[in-house]
Design an enzyme around this catalytic site. Structure first.
Site, PDB file in Angstrom:
ATOM      1  N   GLY A  62       0.856  -1.157   0.159  1.00  0.00           N
ATOM      2  CA  GLY A  62      -0.092  -0.034   0.277  1.00  0.00           C
ATOM      3  C   GLY A  62       0.825   1.370  -0.083  1.00  0.00           C
ATOM      4  O   GLY A  62       2.132   0.963   0.269  1.00  0.00           O
ATOM      5  N   CYS A 106       6.659  -0.364   7.486  1.00  0.00           N
ATOM      6  CA  CYS A 106       5.858   1.029   6.664  1.00  0.00           C
ATOM      7  C   CYS A 106       7.201   1.360   5.945  1.00  0.00           C
ATOM      8  O   CYS A 106       8.471   1.235   6.124  1.00  0.00           O
ATOM      9  CB  CYS A 106       5.547   1.931   7.733  1.00  0.00           C
ATOM     10  SG  CYS A 106       5.090   3.520   6.855  1.00  0.00           S
ATOM     11  N   LEU A 107       6.948   1.736   4.520  1.00  0.00           N
ATOM     12  CA  LEU A 107       7.838   2.237   3.632  1.00  0.00           C
ATOM     13  C   LEU A 107       8.369   3.516   3.987  1.00  0.00           C
ATOM     14  O   LEU A 107       9.581   3.848   3.423  1.00  0.00           O
ATOM     15  CB  LEU A 107       7.093   2.479   2.165  1.00  0.00           C
ATOM     16  CG  LEU A 107       6.570   1.322   1.535  1.00  0.00           C
ATOM     17  CD1 LEU A 107       5.997   1.320   0.290  1.00  0.00           C
ATOM     18  CD2 LEU A 107       7.707  -0.043   1.282  1.00  0.00           C
ATOM     19  N   HIS A 166      -3.900   1.127   8.025  1.00  0.00           N
ATOM     20  CA  HIS A 166      -2.576   1.620   7.963  1.00  0.00           C
ATOM     21  C   HIS A 166      -2.604   2.642   7.063  1.00  0.00           C
ATOM     22  O   HIS A 166      -2.037   3.879   7.540  1.00  0.00           O
ATOM     23  CB  HIS A 166      -1.685   0.433   7.651  1.00  0.00           C
ATOM     24  CG  HIS A 166      -0.118   0.857   7.607  1.00  0.00           C
ATOM     25  ND1 HIS A 166       0.861   0.559   8.413  1.00  0.00           N
ATOM     26  CD2 HIS A 166       0.402   1.753   6.699  1.00  0.00           C
ATOM     27  CE1 HIS A 166       1.888   1.161   7.978  1.00  0.00           C
ATOM     28  NE2 HIS A 166       1.749   1.939   6.921  1.00  0.00           N
ATOM     29  N   GLU A 167      -3.170   2.635   5.866  1.00  0.00           N
ATOM     30  CA  GLU A 167      -2.765   3.887   4.823  1.00  0.00           C
ATOM     31  C   GLU A 167      -3.833   4.786   5.196  1.00  0.00           C
ATOM     32  O   GLU A 167      -3.378   6.310   5.142  1.00  0.00           O
ATOM     33  CB  GLU A 167      -3.471   3.252   3.435  1.00  0.00           C
ATOM     34  CG  GLU A 167      -2.423   2.217   2.963  1.00  0.00           C
ATOM     35  CD  GLU A 167      -0.946   2.512   3.080  1.00  0.00           C
ATOM     36  OE1 GLU A 167      -0.200   1.268   3.058  1.00  0.00           O
ATOM     37  OE2 GLU A 167      -0.634   3.194   2.999  1.00  0.00           O
ATOM     38  N   HIS A 178      -2.399   6.966   7.788  1.00  0.00           N
ATOM     39  CA  HIS A 178      -1.289   7.957   7.068  1.00  0.00           C
ATOM     40  C   HIS A 178      -2.102   9.299   6.707  1.00  0.00           C
ATOM     41  O   HIS A 178      -1.311  10.265   6.720  1.00  0.00           O
ATOM     42  CB  HIS A 178      -0.652   7.292   5.983  1.00  0.00           C
ATOM     43  CG  HIS A 178       0.487   6.604   5.984  1.00  0.00           C
ATOM     44  ND1 HIS A 178       1.648   7.209   6.803  1.00  0.00           N
ATOM     45  CD2 HIS A 178       0.830   5.428   5.596  1.00  0.00           C
ATOM     46  CE1 HIS A 178       2.766   6.022   6.664  1.00  0.00           C
ATOM     47  NE2 HIS A 178       2.341   5.039   6.186  1.00  0.00           N
TER      48      HIS A 178
HETATM   49  O1  K2U Z   1       1.889   2.412   4.012  1.00  0.00           O
HETATM   50  C1  K2U Z   1       3.097   1.738   3.739  1.00  0.00           C
HETATM   51  O2  K2U Z   1       4.105   1.997   4.328  1.00  0.00           O
HETATM   52  C2  K2U Z   1       3.046   0.347   2.943  1.00  0.00           C
HETATM   53  C3  K2U Z   1       2.851  -0.671   3.776  1.00  0.00           C
HETATM   54  C4  K2U Z   1       1.730  -1.297   3.940  1.00  0.00           C
HETATM   55  C5  K2U Z   1       1.232  -2.045   4.993  1.00  0.00           C
HETATM   56  C6  K2U Z   1       1.627  -2.110   6.122  1.00  0.00           C
HETATM   57  C7  K2U Z   1       1.344  -2.781   7.289  1.00  0.00           C
HETATM   58  C8  K2U Z   1       0.433  -4.184   6.711  1.00  0.00           C
HETATM   59  C9  K2U Z   1       0.195  -4.194   5.550  1.00  0.00           C
HETATM   60  C10 K2U Z   1       0.309  -3.384   4.708  1.00  0.00           C
HETATM   61  C11 K2U Z   1       3.850  -1.938   3.884  1.00  0.00           C
HETATM   62  O3  K2U Z   1       5.162  -1.217   3.869  1.00  0.00           O
HETATM   63  S1  K2U Z   1       3.741  -2.679   2.579  1.00  0.00           S
HETATM   64  C12 K2U Z   1       4.910  -3.891   2.822  1.00  0.00           C
HETATM   65  C13 K2U Z   1       4.368  -4.783   4.247  1.00  0.00           C
HETATM   66  C14 K2U Z   1       3.563  -5.590   4.065  1.00  0.00           C
HETATM   67  C15 K2U Z   1       2.914  -6.302   5.027  1.00  0.00           C
HETATM   68  C16 K2U Z   1       3.803  -6.097   6.333  1.00  0.00           C
HETATM   69  C17 K2U Z   1       4.679  -5.557   6.534  1.00  0.00           C
HETATM   70  C18 K2U Z   1       5.061  -4.674   5.145  1.00  0.00           C
HETATM   71 ZN    ZN Z   2       3.199   3.176   5.978  1.00  0.00          ZN
END
Ligand code: K2U
Ligand code: ZN
Length: 171
Positions: free
Chosen positions: A46, A94-95, A136-137, A140
Site C-alpha cells: 500500500g 512501513c515504507l 494503515h493507509e 497515514h
Molecule cells: O504504507 C506503507 O508504508 C506500505 C505498507 C502497507 C502495509 C503495512 C502493514 C501491513 C500491511 C500493509 C507496507 O510497507 S507494504 C510492505 C509490508 C506488507 C506487509 C507487512 C509489512 C510490510
Molecule cells: Zn506506512
C-alpha cells in the site's frame, strides 16, 4: 508515470493531515499512476499520497501475491465507516519507516467508503491483509503512523534511531 522519492521518518510531513482530493483532474490521475509505480517498485502492499510528499487523501493498494496478476486499487477520500469488534495482531512495516517491524492489533474487518477514479462512490468490506492495510493507509492520511499504536517506550526508541540516522545523513 514516475517512481517518486519516499518521505522517511522523522520527516515532519508524515504528521500532516492530508486534504480531500476534490475534483478528479488529470493531475490526480497522474499522482495515482506515480503512486502505483512507486509502490510496486518499493515493493509495498500500500501507499498513501503523503509518503511521496503529496498531502492529498489518496491511497493505492495491491494485496496480490508476486506471481499473481496485479489487482491495483486506487481509493480517493477513503473513510472507514465500520469496524468489527474482533481484533487481530499483524506484524506491520512501513515504507516510510524502513526495516522496522512490530506487531499492531487492529479490528479484524472494516467497511470502507471511497471514490474511484471514475468518480463513483463505493463501499467495500475487507478482512485479512486488506483490512490491515486499509487502516494503515488511512492512518497515514491523518498523520498517524503504525508506531503510534505501540508503547511509548518502543515508539521513542524508533524515533531516536531515525532521528540519529537523519542527523548522520545531513552531516
Ligand atoms: O504504507 C506503507 O508504508 C506500505 C505498507 C502497507 C502495509 C503495512 C502493514 C501491513 C500491511 C500493509 C507496507 O510497507 S507494504 C510492505 C509490508 C506488507 C506487509 C507487512 C509489512 C510490510
Ligand atoms: Zn506506512
Amino acid at each position: 508515470m514516475s517512481i517518486r522519492p519516499l518521505v522517511i521518518l522523522p520527516d515532519a510531513r508524515l504528521r500532516e493531515i492530508s486534504a480531500p482530493v476534490g475534483t478528479i483532474t488529470g493531475d490526480v490521475r497522474k499522482l495515482a499512476a506515480d503512486m502505483l509505480e512507486t509502490m510496486y517498485d518499493a515493493p509495498g502492499v500500500g501507499l498513501a499520497g503523503i509518503q511521496i510528499g503529496e498531502a492529498v487523501r489518496i491511497v493505492t493498494i495491491d494485496t496480490s501475491k508476486e506471481k499473481e496478476e496485479r489487482k491495483p486499487l486506487v481509493l480517493l477520500d477513503p473513510e472507514i465507516v465500520w469496524t468489527s469488534g474482533e481484533t487481530r495482531p499483524y506484524e506491520e512495516g512501513c515504507l516510510s519507516i524502513p526495516d522496522y517491524y512490530a506487531e499492531v492489533i487492529r479490528p479484524d474487518r472494516v467497511r470502507v467508503r471511497f471514490r474511484t477514479l471514475d468518480g463513483e462512490t463505493v463501499e467495500r468490506e475487507a478482512d485479512g491483509l486488506l483490512a490491515t492495510c486499509l487502516q494503515h493507509e488511512i492512518d497515514h492520511l491523518n498523520g498517524v503512523l503504525f508506531i503510534d499504536h505501540l508503547s511509548k517506550l518502543k515508539r521513542d526508541r524508533v524515533m531516536k534511531k531515525f532521528a540519529k540516522a537523519a542527523k548522520r545523513e545531513a552531516a
